[in-house]
Design a protein around this motif. Sequence first.
Motif, short mmCIF file in Angstrom:
data_model
loop_
_atom_site.label_atom_id
_atom_site.label_comp_id
_atom_site.label_asym_id
_atom_site.label_seq_id
_atom_site.Cartn_x
_atom_site.Cartn_y
_atom_site.Cartn_z
N THR A 101 -17.41 6.15 -46.32
CA THR A 101 -17.70 7.59 -46.31
C THR A 101 -18.58 7.98 -45.12
OG1 THR A 101 -17.56 7.63 -48.72
CG2 THR A 101 -18.66 9.47 -47.66
N VAL A 102 -19.64 7.21 -44.85
CA VAL A 102 -20.62 7.58 -43.83
C VAL A 102 -20.09 7.33 -42.42
CG1 VAL A 102 -22.91 7.06 -42.92
CG2 VAL A 102 -22.57 7.22 -45.37
N ALA B 101 -21.11 -0.60 -51.66
CA ALA B 101 -21.53 -0.51 -50.26
C ALA B 101 -20.33 -0.24 -49.35
CB ALA B 101 -22.22 -1.81 -49.85
N THR B 102 -19.21 -0.87 -49.66
CA THR B 102 -18.01 -0.63 -48.85
C THR B 102 -17.56 0.82 -48.96
OG1 THR B 102 -17.35 -2.94 -49.18
CG2 THR B 102 -15.66 -1.40 -48.44
N ALA B 103 -17.62 1.35 -50.20
CA ALA B 103 -17.23 2.76 -50.38
C ALA B 103 -18.17 3.68 -49.61
CB ALA B 103 -17.24 3.10 -51.87
N THR C 222 -19.53 -5.82 -57.54
CA THR C 222 -19.70 -4.38 -57.75
C THR C 222 -20.52 -3.75 -56.64
OG1 THR C 222 -19.55 -4.70 -60.15
CG2 THR C 222 -20.51 -2.64 -59.37
N LEU C 223 -21.65 -4.40 -56.28
CA LEU C 223 -22.50 -3.88 -55.22
C LEU C 223 -21.77 -3.87 -53.88
CD1 LEU C 223 -25.91 -5.55 -56.15
CD2 LEU C 223 -25.19 -3.19 -56.57
N ILE C 224 -21.00 -4.92 -53.63
CA ILE C 224 -20.24 -4.98 -52.38
C ILE C 224 -19.22 -3.84 -52.32
CG2 ILE C 224 -18.54 -6.32 -51.08
CD1 ILE C 224 -20.02 -8.83 -51.93
N ASN C 225 -18.57 -3.60 -53.45
CA ASN C 225 -17.58 -2.51 -53.48
C ASN C 225 -18.25 -1.15 -53.28
OD1 ASN C 225 -15.52 -4.34 -53.94
ND2 ASN C 225 -15.69 -4.19 -56.17
#
Length: 373
Positions: free
Chosen positions: A280-281, A274-276, A269-272
């Motif tokens: 965006t950034v 961070a990937t999102a 979940t955290l990896i997903n």
Amino acid sequence: MPDNNSPWGNKGGGGKKPGQNPWGSQGKPDRNRPKPGEGSPDLDNVIQGFKNRVRTGGPRGPRGSGGGNPNGPLQKFGPFGIAAIIGLFFLLMTTIYTVDQQEEAVVLRFGEFNRTAAPGLNFKLPSPFETYIKEKTRVVTKTTIGGNDNTSLMLTGDENIVDIDFTVLWRINDLKNYIFEVDEPAVALKAVAESAMREIIGRSELENIITTERLNTTIAVRDLMQATLDEYGAGIEVVEVQLQKADAPDGRVVDAFRDVVDATQEKETLINEATAYQNTVVPQARGAAAKIIQDAEGYKGQVVAEAKGEAERFTLILGEYKAAPRVTRQRMYLETMEDVYKDADKMMLDTEPGSGVVPYLPLNELNRNRGAN
């Protein structure tokens, strides 16, 4: 002529008077019996006519004759002929059979495979020359494996024990092979599924099986099952393998592995997330950088163009100055003064000095205009 078919003898003669009943009324009329000539049917003749019709298969003869049609349509064949006709009818009925839309059928001639029949109305030779077997080939069958210690406990590649329950979805894709090549195909399918699952589990680690490799495990089991069944010629297509349960054996180990599963899921979940955030950034930063680069390129072009223009202008002025220095100096002076005073408030005085007239300067207006600017 006496009527021998009547159980009571001759109705019209033979020593008995008309109206005499068979129970020996001795000529006394029966009050309950209709009188002759009133048109009511005689019960004895009705019964006798029914017997004649059943026995001969034809209509009953005239009233009082006691006989029927001795040459009925079935009487000439005799009892054995009638039985033969009925048997032939049922034998012909065995030549027609139907196959449902979800089924296929194989036709056996003297017990040996002859052909395959498609859905619809079909014909064959009468039994026992040809027989048929129908199976549902367009229906997906579900087989569940596991649920007890003998089949659900398996050894992993890292020497751990895992409790596996899974389901196999399959259907028949070759009815001939399904019937003739393998004895008890459903049992064989279950054995192949258990064997394939044990082989795949034996190559994997416990943590991967119960966390991230569940889908890959089912795909590997399906492919291995299909290859084995094709080698056997079982006529079965494995549609899908579904992993229902993959846990460590019951006990304290289960809680620990569940914590591992929860931690792994939280990690994913955290990896997903961070990937999102990265998706965006990073594009925004790249867009801002591209904008800055484009602005710098534009400013560079502007400055270079202005510098080239000024240099070109200076070169042109130098040529004019060499041709007429005084005029060029005067022109340059006027142009410079124009640039300096173009935004300033100006007042032109056209008087001769020493005339004794003091000029009027509108200071209020000048100050108001300066404040507005």
